[in-house]
Scaffold this motif. Structure first.
Motif, PDB file in Angstrom:
ATOM      1  N   SER A   2       0.849  -1.187   0.000  1.00  0.00           N
ATOM      2  CA  SER A   2       0.000   0.000   0.000  1.00  0.00           C
ATOM      3  C   SER A   2       0.883   1.234   0.000  1.00  0.00           C
ATOM      4  O   SER A   2       2.081   1.191   0.279  1.00  0.00           O
ATOM      5  CB  SER A   2      -0.924  -0.016   1.214  1.00  0.00           C
ATOM      6  N   ASP A   3       0.271   2.343  -0.293  1.00  0.00           N
ATOM      7  CA  ASP A   3       0.993   3.612  -0.293  1.00  0.00           C
ATOM      8  C   ASP A   3       0.959   4.274   1.078  1.00  0.00           C
ATOM      9  O   ASP A   3       1.402   5.401   1.233  1.00  0.00           O
ATOM     10  CB  ASP A   3       0.385   4.560  -1.331  1.00  0.00           C
ATOM     11  N   ASN A   4       0.454   3.570   2.070  1.00  0.00           N
ATOM     12  CA  ASN A   4       0.356   4.113   3.408  1.00  0.00           C
ATOM     13  C   ASN A   4       1.661   3.822   4.152  1.00  0.00           C
ATOM     14  O   ASN A   4       2.046   2.679   4.351  1.00  0.00           O
ATOM     15  CB  ASN A   4      -0.832   3.489   4.141  1.00  0.00           C
ATOM     16  N   HIS A   5       2.358   4.862   4.549  1.00  0.00           N
ATOM     17  CA  HIS A   5       3.622   4.728   5.276  1.00  0.00           C
ATOM     18  C   HIS A   5       3.441   5.337   6.652  1.00  0.00           C
ATOM     19  O   HIS A   5       3.515   6.560   6.829  1.00  0.00           O
ATOM     20  CB  HIS A   5       4.768   5.438   4.539  1.00  0.00           C
ATOM     21  N   PRO A   6       3.213   4.521   7.685  1.00  0.00           N
ATOM     22  CA  PRO A   6       2.954   5.086   9.010  1.00  0.00           C
ATOM     23  C   PRO A   6       4.150   5.817   9.605  1.00  0.00           C
ATOM     24  O   PRO A   6       3.983   6.732  10.411  1.00  0.00           O
ATOM     25  CB  PRO A   6       2.582   3.866   9.846  1.00  0.00           C
ATOM     26  N   GLU A   7       5.365   5.438   9.214  1.00  0.00           N
ATOM     27  CA  GLU A   7       6.526   6.113   9.787  1.00  0.00           C
ATOM     28  C   GLU A   7       6.658   7.553   9.304  1.00  0.00           C
ATOM     29  O   GLU A   7       7.386   8.348   9.880  1.00  0.00           O
ATOM     30  CB  GLU A   7       7.815   5.333   9.496  1.00  0.00           C
ATOM     31  N   SER A   9       3.946   9.537   8.885  1.00  0.00           N
ATOM     32  CA  SER A   9       2.747  10.301   9.236  1.00  0.00           C
ATOM     33  C   SER A   9       3.144  11.532  10.037  1.00  0.00           C
ATOM     34  O   SER A   9       3.954  11.477  10.962  1.00  0.00           O
ATOM     35  CB  SER A   9       1.772   9.435  10.042  1.00  0.00           C
TER      36      SER A   9
END
Length: 121
Positions: A2-7, A9
């Protein structure tokens, strides 16, 4: 993936980026590095040249003693376009200071070697 990178945020790029080192420090560091490299290379080059000159002189004095026993001196020198081509050349010097070419010693001179004597007919 996914394109979601929590680091990442909450990260916002900063537009006023500054390098870690200033221009003055970087230029001084470059000069120190160049001087360090020169200090490592130059003594090796001088040592190599000195060893080659000594070896050429020893080989030349042996060749002159063998082929021109009446010579009073010898001269071993590096020439770019000598009678023996590119490299070290050996010359015998007679009483009248005339030079006679003896033998080419090559680009990297080596210890003198015994050549077979010429047969007379």
């Amino acid at each position: 993936m996914s394109d979601n990178h929590p680091e990442l945020s909450g990260y916002e790029p900063n537009d006023d980026y500054r390098p870690l080192r200033g221009k003055h420090f970087t230029s001084i560091l470059r000069i120190v590095v160049v001087l360090g490299i020169v200090a490592l290379v130059v003594p090796g080059v001088f040592t190599t040249m000195r060893v080659a000159a000594d070896t050429a002189a020893n080989a030349c004095v042996t060749a002159v003693a063998q082929y021109y026993p009446s010579a009073v001196d010898f001269d071993a020198r590096f020439e770019f376009a000598g009678p023996g081509g590119f490299g070290w050349q050996c010359f015998a010097v007679d009483v009248n200071e005339r030079e006679t070419f003896v033998t080419p010693l090559g680009i990297i001179p080596s210890a003198p070697r015994q050549l077979a004597p010429a047969t007379r007919t």
